[in-house]
Design a protein around this motif. Structure first.
Motif, PDB file in Angstrom:
ATOM      1  N   ILE A 107      -3.858  12.232  88.931  1.00 53.71           N
ATOM      2  CA  ILE A 107      -3.318  13.486  88.419  1.00 53.71           C
ATOM      3  C   ILE A 107      -1.834  13.383  88.153  1.00 53.71           C
ATOM      4  O   ILE A 107      -1.091  12.764  88.909  1.00 53.71           O
ATOM      5  CB  ILE A 107      -3.587  14.606  89.440  1.00 53.71           C
ATOM      6  N   LYS A 108      -1.428  14.018  87.056  1.00 58.15           N
ATOM      7  CA  LYS A 108      -0.023  14.280  86.794  1.00 58.15           C
ATOM      8  C   LYS A 108       0.134  15.787  86.942  1.00 58.15           C
ATOM      9  O   LYS A 108      -0.505  16.546  86.219  1.00 58.15           O
ATOM     10  CB  LYS A 108       0.373  13.878  85.372  1.00 58.15           C
TER      11      LYS A 108
ATOM     12  N   VAL B 157       2.044  15.136  79.827  1.00 58.48           N
ATOM     13  CA  VAL B 157       0.877  15.117  78.937  1.00 58.48           C
ATOM     14  C   VAL B 157       0.707  13.798  78.183  1.00 58.48           C
ATOM     15  O   VAL B 157      -0.300  13.607  77.522  1.00 58.48           O
ATOM     16  CB  VAL B 157       0.899  16.299  77.939  1.00 58.48           C
TER      17      VAL B 157
ATOM     18  N   VAL C  18      -2.779  11.315  78.768  1.00 62.24           N
ATOM     19  CA  VAL C  18      -3.781  11.908  79.657  1.00 62.24           C
ATOM     20  C   VAL C  18      -5.066  12.240  78.901  1.00 62.24           C
ATOM     21  O   VAL C  18      -5.062  12.371  77.680  1.00 62.24           O
ATOM     22  CB  VAL C  18      -3.248  13.170  80.377  1.00 62.24           C
ATOM     23  N   ASP C  19      -6.152  12.396  79.643  1.00 57.83           N
ATOM     24  CA  ASP C  19      -7.431  12.779  79.048  1.00 57.83           C
ATOM     25  C   ASP C  19      -7.540  14.290  78.857  1.00 57.83           C
ATOM     26  O   ASP C  19      -8.204  14.756  77.938  1.00 57.83           O
ATOM     27  CB  ASP C  19      -8.591  12.312  79.932  1.00 57.83           C
TER      28      ASP C  19
ATOM     29  N   VAL D 260      -5.454  18.314  79.770  1.00 59.60           N
ATOM     30  CA  VAL D 260      -4.346  19.135  80.263  1.00 59.60           C
ATOM     31  C   VAL D 260      -4.953  20.452  80.706  1.00 59.60           C
ATOM     32  O   VAL D 260      -5.671  21.102  79.938  1.00 59.60           O
ATOM     33  CB  VAL D 260      -3.297  19.395  79.157  1.00 59.60           C
TER      34      VAL D 260
ATOM     35  N   PRO E  28      -5.490  15.111  74.013  1.00 63.07           N
ATOM     36  CA  PRO E  28      -6.229  15.452  75.235  1.00 63.07           C
ATOM     37  C   PRO E  28      -6.982  16.769  75.070  1.00 63.07           C
ATOM     38  O   PRO E  28      -6.627  17.596  74.223  1.00 63.07           O
ATOM     39  CB  PRO E  28      -5.120  15.593  76.280  1.00 63.07           C
TER      40      PRO E  28
END
Length: 113
Positions: A28-29, A58, A61-62, A64, A87
């Motif tokens: 996770i971000k 973002v 990433v896959d 948001v 994403p």
């Protein structure tokens, strides 16, 4: 944060979302303009990164997931427009225009429209 303008995490929908995603092995971000400190205390650093900007959060990433109505999240469309594969945007506050994104899911939206 559970609402913009605060670093209060007490009722944040991010808490169960992050917990569940980590249980499933996700990396996770987590980005919040001012609640990073409290989030780091709550979650630690295991499989979670705390980028310093929305752009960093973002990138690559896959998906948001927007769960707080921060004004800067309205910039998402401009930030991801040049991504080769955009994403999935999951709008938990229904603050974004679904037409601005290739892949969009709004919580509570009627998909028949």
């Amino acid at each position: 944060a559970f609402k913009p303008g605060t670093d209060d995490l007490r009722e944040s929908p991010a808490i169960p979302i992050i917990s569940s995603l980590r249980e499933q092995g996700a990396v996770i971000k987590a980005y919040d303009p001012i609640a990073t400190g409290p989030a780091r205390k709550l979650f630690g650093d295991e499989r979670i990164d705390y980028p310093g900007s929305l752009e960093e959060a973002v990138r690559g990433v896959d998906a948001v997931i927007v769960v707080t109505r921060w004004d800067e999240f309205a910039q998402l469309k401009d930030i991801i427009k040049d991504e080769q594969e955009q994403p999935l945007i999951i709008d938990g506050r229904r603050m974004l225009d679904r037409g601005d994104f290739e892949r969009y899911e709004g919580v509570g939206l009627n998909h028949g429209r």
